[in-house]
Each structure stands twice: as structure tokens, then as C-alpha cells.
Design a protein around this motif. Structure first.
Motif, PDB file in Angstrom:
ATOM      1  N   GLN A  12      47.426  40.955  35.110  1.00 24.94           N
ATOM      2  CA  GLN A  12      47.636  39.514  34.987  1.00 24.94           C
ATOM      3  C   GLN A  12      48.870  39.164  34.156  1.00 24.94           C
ATOM      4  OE1 GLN A  12      43.917  37.442  33.834  1.00 24.94           O
ATOM      5  NE2 GLN A  12      42.912  39.425  34.100  1.00 24.94           N
ATOM      6  N   PRO A  35      52.166  35.235  31.263  1.00 22.82           N
ATOM      7  CA  PRO A  35      51.137  35.270  32.301  1.00 22.82           C
ATOM      8  C   PRO A  35      51.797  35.326  33.681  1.00 22.82           C
ATOM      9  CG  PRO A  35      50.774  33.470  30.740  1.00 22.82           C
ATOM     10  CD  PRO A  35      52.145  33.987  30.475  1.00 22.82           C
ATOM     11  N   ASN A  37      50.737  34.159  36.385  1.00 16.69           N
ATOM     12  CA  ASN A  37      50.569  32.884  37.090  1.00 16.69           C
ATOM     13  C   ASN A  37      51.257  31.735  36.364  1.00 16.69           C
ATOM     14  OD1 ASN A  37      48.930  32.694  34.866  1.00 16.69           O
ATOM     15  ND2 ASN A  37      47.101  31.997  35.980  1.00 16.69           N
ATOM     16  N   GLN A  70      47.595  37.080  28.357  1.00 20.33           N
ATOM     17  CA  GLN A  70      46.498  36.713  29.253  1.00 20.33           C
ATOM     18  C   GLN A  70      45.829  35.416  28.812  1.00 20.33           C
ATOM     19  OE1 GLN A  70      43.799  40.070  30.403  1.00 20.33           O
ATOM     20  NE2 GLN A  70      45.178  41.315  29.143  1.00 20.33           N
TER      21      GLN A  70
END
Length: 315
Positions: A12, A35, A37, A70
Motif C-alpha cells: 500500500q 500512500p 492511493n 499507510q
């Protein structure tokens, strides 16, 4: 040697090698964690994580950075000047001024990243970096919150934490001063590593309890790294003797400080002394059943929930 991190990177998290300069012109080698994302239009809070004294970014800092990325932070780890992949010759020289400056250089770098909120930058100092992180925060008001883990105040440690009498202190200064003659005659400073170039399978016999503790991490596979063989050039201690890291810790207030220490850590008194001198807001957080090095890499001991809440509340 780019894959010799002591912890595997989470799927991640993205890690990118970066370089930047401190105000002395030394190029600093770092890793930037984020991160995977990450929202490209959002600005994130950011943290700078300093390695234990003599350590490198591939050791304890990568453990902290991987976990905190994370949890929504941009995280910068780095090698101190004269260490690891950062510039500076001769190698393994310790400079409390430059080591302190390198935290502020990290703030400079993070503040230029378009996805970092420059008003929300904090620092975490592990072991000796705890003292340098606090020293930087004494004068750099851009650092908004500070946490230390198993903190060491190296200026106190080199002086024996107040246990050296004037005779012993004078003898130490004399010995180090004479070493400068030898270094000058040899054309290079003496450096005596504490740990092998390759990790051993077990701790050698005959070490005192503190040396055994360090060896369990740095000398075995657990935390070994070929660029972190322990200690600094012999005469580096002269500068530490002449430098007071935390004389102005009270001036960090009203920015918050979190001191984290293990209940079995031999280094507890450094956190306790710094906590006593700091002004509010401050917190001394004790981790149960943890020694000094447990807070380097043991994810079952490092209080990541506490760190997350502390920085999200204070950045």
C-alpha cells in the motif's frame, strides 16, 4: 544495496529515493514514502524520521515510515551527512550542528512538495536522533510537533550523563586531543567500527549488557546494515563534548512533544530528563515490556496508534 531494508515495503506504500541539500551544501540522501492511493490534488501532513545515532534510513526509519505512510502521512527518512548514502568526507564524522541542521533541511525539502501541507510537518527522532530533532525544533518553528522514541541526548551521553568527575573528563579530553595529532600525522581520522561487515549468527561472548544490546540489533541479521557499523570517528566526541543539544527545549512550547520509551530501556533517564525540562504540552509515554532497541523495529511494541493520533491531532 537498494533492497537491504530491514522491513519489507507494504503493497500500500510507495517509496522513492530523493536527494536535497542542507544549508552547508551537503547533499542528503533520503527516501520519500507516500500512500499508493494518494490523491494528487490533496495536501498531506508530513513527517521526518531520523535514524538512531550511527544508523541509516534502511533500518529503524523504514519501519516507522512504512507504517505511518499507510496511515495517511507523507514520510521522509534520510541518512545523516557523512553517513550512509549522504555526502560528506571523511566518512563517519559526527557533527551535532550538522545533524541538527539536517532535520531542518528535511523540512525545506518537504515544504516544496506540492502534495505536502507545509504547515503540517512533524518529526520523529529515534535514539540519538531524538536529541537532534528536539534541538532543531528549538529554533525551527516550522516543525509543528515532535516525537522521540528511545531518546538519547548525545551531548549528555558523551559526558557520561553527569557521572564523569572533572579528573575523568579532563583525561578524556586529553586522550581525544592527542588523537588529533595521530589523525593529522596519518592523514585520516581514526574510525573503529563496532559491528562486522557481515552479520553474525549470535552475539559474541564477553560484552557488557549495553554493548550486547546494541549488537543484538546492529551485529545480527535483525538490524544489520553494511553502512551502519557503529560509532563515529574517535575525535567526533570532542565536538559532542562542546555542544549542548537541549538547553532551550523549553522554547519549543507551545508546540507539543511526545516522549516514548520502553519500561525496560537503559536509556529511560534521557527521556525523563528532557521531559522534566520541557514545558507544556508534553507527554511521557511508557511502552510496557520493551527495551531500548524494541522501539527500533518491533511493530508489536512501537505504539503506532499513539503516534498516529498524536500527529493527526497536532499537525
Amino acid at each position: 544495496m537498494k533492497n537491504d531494508y530491514i522491513k519489507e515495503l507494504s503493497s500500500q506504500v510507495e517509496r522513492k529515493s530523493v536527494t536535497y541539500q542542507n544549508r552547508y551544501g551537503f547533499q542528503i540522501a533520503g527516501d520519500l514514502y507516500s500512500p499508493k492511493n494518494r490523491n494528487e490534488v490533496k495536501k498531506y501532513p508530513a513527517l521526518i524520521i531520523g535514524a538512531p545515532y550511527g544508523g541509516v534510513k534502511e533500518q529503524g526509519p523504514c519501519v516507522y515510515a512504512d507504517e505511518l505512510a499507510q496511515r495517511g502521512f507523507i514520510v521522509l527518512t534520510f541518512d545523516q551527512s557523512f553517513m550512509g548514502e549522504s555526502e560528506g568526507n571523511p566518512r563517519h564524522v559526527s557533527s551535532p550542528d550538522i545533524f541538527t541542521e539536517n532535520f531542518s533541511a528535511g523540512v525545506d525539502f518537504l515544504g516544496l512538495q506540492k502534495f505536502v501541507d507545509r504547515e503540517k510537518i512533524g518529526v520523529i527522532g529515534i535514539c540519538g536522533s531524538g536529541g537532534f530533532a528536539l534541538s532543531a525544533a528549538q529554533v525551527d518553528t516550522r516543525i509543528k510537533a515532535i516525537a522521540t522514541a528511545s531518546m538519547y541526548d548525545m551531548s549528555e551521553a558523551i559526558r557520561g550523563s553527569g557521572q564523569l568527575d572533572q579528573t575523568a573528563l579532563q583525561s578524556l579530553k586529553e586522550k581525544l586531543s592527542m588523537q588529533r595529532w595521530k589523525d593529522t600525522e596519518n592523514g585520516y581520522p581514526e574510525y573503529i567500527p563496532s559491528f562486522p561487515i557481515e552479520p553474525l549468527k549470535e552475539v559474541p561472548e564477553g560484552l557488557d549488557s549495553t554493548s550486547e544490546l546494541w549488537f543484538r540489533f546492529y551485529g545480527l541479521k535483525r538490524g544489520h546494515h553494511p553502512r551502519a557499523r557503529g560509532g563515529f570517528t574517535t575525535t567526533s566526541s570532542l565536538t559532542q563534548l562542546n555542544f549542548r543539544l537541549l538547553d532551550y527545549i523549553h522554547e519549543i512550547s507551545p508546540r507539543p512533544i511526545l516522549f516514548i520509551m520502553g519500561d525496560r530501556a537503559h536509556s529511560k533517564h534521557y527521556s525523563e530528563m528532557a521531559y522534566a525540562k520541557a514545558l507544556w504540552p508534553k507527554e511521557l509515554y511508557v511502552v510496557e515490556d520493551a527495551d531500548h532497541i524494541d522501539l527500533y523495529d518491533r511493530t508489536d511494541r512501537i505504539p503506532f496508534d499513539k503516534l498516529e493520533s498524536f500527529f493527526k491531532e497536532n499537525l
